[in-house]
Design a protein around this motif. Structure first.
Motif, PDB file in Angstrom:
ATOM      1  N   PRO A 148      21.277 -51.291   4.754  1.00 51.28           N
ATOM      2  CA  PRO A 148      21.477 -50.317   5.845  1.00 51.28           C
ATOM      3  C   PRO A 148      20.175 -49.665   6.311  1.00 51.28           C
ATOM      4  N   LYS A 149      19.228 -49.526   5.396  1.00 50.04           N
ATOM      5  CA  LYS A 149      17.961 -48.900   5.768  1.00 50.04           C
ATOM      6  C   LYS A 149      17.235 -49.750   6.811  1.00 50.04           C
ATOM      7  N   LEU A 150      17.225 -51.075   6.615  1.00 49.49           N
ATOM      8  CA  LEU A 150      16.579 -51.954   7.586  1.00 49.49           C
ATOM      9  C   LEU A 150      17.361 -51.993   8.891  1.00 49.49           C
ATOM     10  N   ALA A 151      18.690 -51.960   8.813  1.00 49.20           N
ATOM     11  CA  ALA A 151      19.508 -51.957  10.020  1.00 49.20           C
ATOM     12  C   ALA A 151      19.236 -50.700  10.844  1.00 49.20           C
ATOM     13  N   GLN A 152      19.097 -49.579  10.171  1.00 52.08           N
ATOM     14  CA  GLN A 152      18.796 -48.323  10.860  1.00 52.08           C
ATOM     15  C   GLN A 152      17.406 -48.371  11.501  1.00 52.08           C
ATOM     16  N   THR A 180      -2.498 -43.113   3.309  1.00 55.40           N
ATOM     17  CA  THR A 180      -2.259 -43.225   1.870  1.00 55.40           C
ATOM     18  C   THR A 180      -0.864 -43.732   1.523  1.00 55.40           C
ATOM     19  N   ASP A 181       0.035 -43.740   2.480  1.00 55.51           N
ATOM     20  CA  ASP A 181       1.412 -44.181   2.232  1.00 55.51           C
ATOM     21  C   ASP A 181       1.716 -45.363   3.150  1.00 55.51           C
ATOM     22  N   SER A 182       1.954 -46.526   2.580  1.00 56.99           N
ATOM     23  CA  SER A 182       2.166 -47.750   3.368  1.00 56.99           C
ATOM     24  C   SER A 182       3.637 -48.100   3.529  1.00 56.99           C
ATOM     25  N   ILE A 183       4.536 -47.120   3.373  1.00 60.55           N
ATOM     26  CA  ILE A 183       5.966 -47.412   3.433  1.00 60.55           C
ATOM     27  C   ILE A 183       6.365 -48.036   4.768  1.00 60.55           C
ATOM     28  N   VAL A 184       5.728 -47.616   5.880  1.00 61.85           N
ATOM     29  CA  VAL A 184       6.093 -48.171   7.189  1.00 61.85           C
ATOM     30  C   VAL A 184       5.728 -49.648   7.253  1.00 61.85           C
ATOM     31  N   ARG A 185       4.516 -49.984   6.826  1.00 62.10           N
ATOM     32  CA  ARG A 185       4.106 -51.383   6.851  1.00 62.10           C
ATOM     33  C   ARG A 185       4.997 -52.240   5.962  1.00 62.10           C
ATOM     34  N   VAL A 186       5.364 -51.698   4.810  1.00 60.69           N
ATOM     35  CA  VAL A 186       6.227 -52.446   3.887  1.00 60.69           C
ATOM     36  C   VAL A 186       7.595 -52.703   4.510  1.00 60.69           C
ATOM     37  N   GLU A 187       8.196 -51.671   5.100  1.00 57.96           N
ATOM     38  CA  GLU A 187       9.533 -51.813   5.673  1.00 57.96           C
ATOM     39  C   GLU A 187       9.517 -52.700   6.922  1.00 57.96           C
ATOM     40  N   ILE A 188       8.454 -52.608   7.718  1.00 59.71           N
ATOM     41  CA  ILE A 188       8.355 -53.476   8.897  1.00 59.71           C
ATOM     42  C   ILE A 188       8.235 -54.936   8.467  1.00 59.71           C
ATOM     43  N   ARG A 236       9.456 -56.222   5.735  1.00 63.68           N
ATOM     44  CA  ARG A 236      10.786 -56.609   5.266  1.00 63.68           C
ATOM     45  C   ARG A 236      11.705 -56.921   6.443  1.00 63.68           C
ATOM     46  N   LEU A 237      11.660 -56.073   7.473  1.00 65.27           N
ATOM     47  CA  LEU A 237      12.513 -56.274   8.637  1.00 65.27           C
ATOM     48  C   LEU A 237      12.118 -57.539   9.389  1.00 65.27           C
ATOM     49  N   ARG A 238      10.816 -57.790   9.534  1.00 65.53           N
ATOM     50  CA  ARG A 238      10.355 -58.998  10.227  1.00 65.53           C
ATOM     51  C   ARG A 238      10.834 -60.253   9.492  1.00 65.53           C
ATOM     52  N   ALA A 239      10.693 -60.243   8.165  1.00 66.59           N
ATOM     53  CA  ALA A 239      11.135 -61.400   7.374  1.00 66.59           C
ATOM     54  C   ALA A 239      12.646 -61.585   7.468  1.00 66.59           C
ATOM     55  N   THR A 240      13.399 -60.470   7.501  1.00 70.41           N
ATOM     56  CA  THR A 240      14.857 -60.568   7.617  1.00 70.41           C
ATOM     57  C   THR A 240      15.261 -61.166   8.955  1.00 70.41           C
ATOM     58  N   LEU A 241      14.615 -60.744  10.027  1.00 72.64           N
ATOM     59  CA  LEU A 241      14.911 -61.309  11.348  1.00 72.64           C
ATOM     60  C   LEU A 241      14.592 -62.801  11.386  1.00 72.64           C
ATOM     61  N   GLN A 242      13.509 -63.203  10.758  1.00 74.25           N
ATOM     62  CA  GLN A 242      13.162 -64.626  10.732  1.00 74.25           C
ATOM     63  C   GLN A 242      14.218 -65.432   9.999  1.00 74.25           C
ATOM     64  N   GLN A 264      21.812 -65.435  22.896  1.00 70.01           N
ATOM     65  CA  GLN A 264      21.298 -65.251  24.240  1.00 70.01           C
ATOM     66  C   GLN A 264      19.948 -64.540  24.247  1.00 70.01           C
ATOM     67  N   VAL A 265      19.711 -63.737  23.203  1.00 64.81           N
ATOM     68  CA  VAL A 265      18.479 -62.947  23.111  1.00 64.81           C
ATOM     69  C   VAL A 265      17.948 -63.040  21.687  1.00 64.81           C
ATOM     70  N   VAL A 266      16.642 -63.067  21.567  1.00 65.19           N
ATOM     71  CA  VAL A 266      15.980 -63.040  20.264  1.00 65.19           C
ATOM     72  C   VAL A 266      15.114 -61.778  20.196  1.00 65.19           C
ATOM     73  N   VAL A 267      15.247 -61.028  19.091  1.00 63.28           N
ATOM     74  CA  VAL A 267      14.447 -59.813  18.872  1.00 63.28           C
ATOM     75  C   VAL A 267      13.362 -60.141  17.857  1.00 63.28           C
ATOM     76  N   GLU A 268      12.124 -59.921  18.222  1.00 64.08           N
ATOM     77  CA  GLU A 268      10.999 -60.228  17.347  1.00 64.08           C
ATOM     78  C   GLU A 268      10.137 -58.995  17.140  1.00 64.08           C
ATOM     79  N   LEU A 269       9.458 -58.960  15.985  1.00 65.71           N
ATOM     80  CA  LEU A 269       8.477 -57.915  15.683  1.00 65.71           C
ATOM     81  C   LEU A 269       7.118 -58.584  15.520  1.00 65.71           C
ATOM     82  N   PRO A 270       6.296 -58.568  16.560  1.00 64.68           N
ATOM     83  CA  PRO A 270       4.984 -59.230  16.464  1.00 64.68           C
ATOM     84  C   PRO A 270       4.114 -58.593  15.384  1.00 64.68           C
ATOM     85  N   VAL A 271       3.281 -59.395  14.760  1.00 63.52           N
ATOM     86  CA  VAL A 271       2.356 -58.891  13.752  1.00 63.52           C
ATOM     87  C   VAL A 271       1.352 -57.959  14.420  1.00 63.52           C
TER      88      VAL A 271
END
Length: 334
Positions: free
Chosen positions: A28-32, A69-77, A79-85, A95-102
């Motif tokens: 749910p955290k990634l979905a949110q 000092t806190d990389s939580i955003v990079r870590v979660e992004i 995770r989300l990018r890998a999940t979408l892949q 009909q549509v593809v949602v991507e998170l570019p590096v």
């Protein structure tokens, strides 16, 4: 293709479909996070999608969040990018593809290629592999340029890989893998951290843990480890990712961060107090001995004077009473 060409309704429908996918239902955290990124972009606020705003508005971090000092955003992004892949690797039509570019937090929306648009055999896999390699290289360079240590571990918490640990501690990969990294911790912290680490990994929830780490120059630095579980579709933990950052102990954490120093200070204080007691006892004893000696001398002198016919009261030997008695004693002796 931009979102105007695709239509906002089609993008929102794809977002709903993604949120109902098994991979995101189990996280749910990634979905949110995905819903936040897509809706901010559709609202025209994609340019403000930075690490700080994502952390405070989507991940529940406090206002004093520090993306350096806190990389939580990079870590979660990641995770989300890998999940979408993984989701888009399936055969379902869309009909549509949602991507998170590096290197970018704003999502991109595009129309998938039709079935007859095919390229050379193996081209998609090669393109994806190259993109993943580039992503890993850029991320590794970013970690090396910062003070953050990134690590990955098995479900039981045994380390498998780290970026930055060897540079800080001098431990090579063959030494820190598994539980070997505990050898770089302060001896007084190892047992506590080992037990707590194992217990929290078994619980399968994100956690934080502080301890002291030996640096390459031999000094110990207080550090804070943050751990986030990677989940399988059934919700079980398939591994861990996390960071370790410098964490100077505040007065509120001093007892936990430096128990050895606290005990040493208390021991010194007790030793000093003991010495004070010994000196005081010796002084009192010496005073008592001197007082007893003085009392004995006075008693002996008083006895001699009494035998000579002179009686001393409470007055000093130099008082008028004594001075008046001296002629009497001399006359008597004559």
């Amino acid at each position: 293709m931009d979102r105007l060409s695709l239509g906002q309704a089609a993008i929102e429908a794809e977002l709903t479909r993604l949120q109902q996918h098994a991979h995101l239902r189990k996280s749910p955290k990634l979905a949110q996070l995905l819903a936040y990124l897509v809706r901010e972009s559709l609202a025209g606020r994609g340019k403000r999608l930075k690490a700080y705003t994502i952390a405070t508005e989507a991940l529940g971090r406090p206002d004093d969040f520090d993306p350096v000092t806190d990389s939580i955003v990079r870590v979660e992004i990641r995770r989300l990018r890998a999940t979408l892949q993984r989701i888009y690797a399936g055969p379902e039509p869309r009909q549509v593809v949602v991507e998170l570019p590096v290197g970018c937090y704003e999502p991109v929306f595009r129309q998938p290629p039709s079935q007859n648009q095919t390229g050379p055999a193996g081209a998609p896999d090669e393109f994806l592999a190259a993109a993943l390699r580039e992503s890993e290289e850029r991320y590794a360079a970013l970690v090396k340029a910062s003070a953050v240590i990134e690590w990955r571990a098995e479900p039981d918490g045994h380390l498998t890989q780290s970026l930055g640990w060897s540079e800080r501690t001098g431990q090579e990969e063959d030494l820190y893998r598994g539980t070997g990294w505990l050898g770089a911790l302060h001896p007084e912290d190892r047992e506590r951290v080992s037990q707590s680490w194992t217990t929290r990994c078994r619980a399968g929830a994100a956690f934080e843990l502080s301890f002291r780490v030996r640096q390459q120059d031999g000094r110990y630095q207080a550090m804070l480890a943050r751990a986030v579980p990677l989940e399988r579709p059934d919700g079980t933990c398939r591994g861990w990712v996390g960071t370790i950052v410098d964490h100077p102990p505040t007065p509120e954490r001093q007892a936990d961060a430096e128990p050895g120093a606290i005990r040493e200070a208390l021991d010194l204080k007790a030793e000093f107090a003991g010495r004070i007691r010994d000196v005081a006892h010796s002084a009192i004893l010496e005073t008592d001995q001197r007082q007893a000696l003085r009392t004995g001398v006075l008693i002996a002198l008083s006895t001699q004077l009494r035998d000579a016919g002179v009686i001393l009261g409470h007055a000093d030997a130099r008082s008028p009473q004594v001075q008046e008695q001296k002629p009497t004693r001399s006359a008597a002796n004559c």
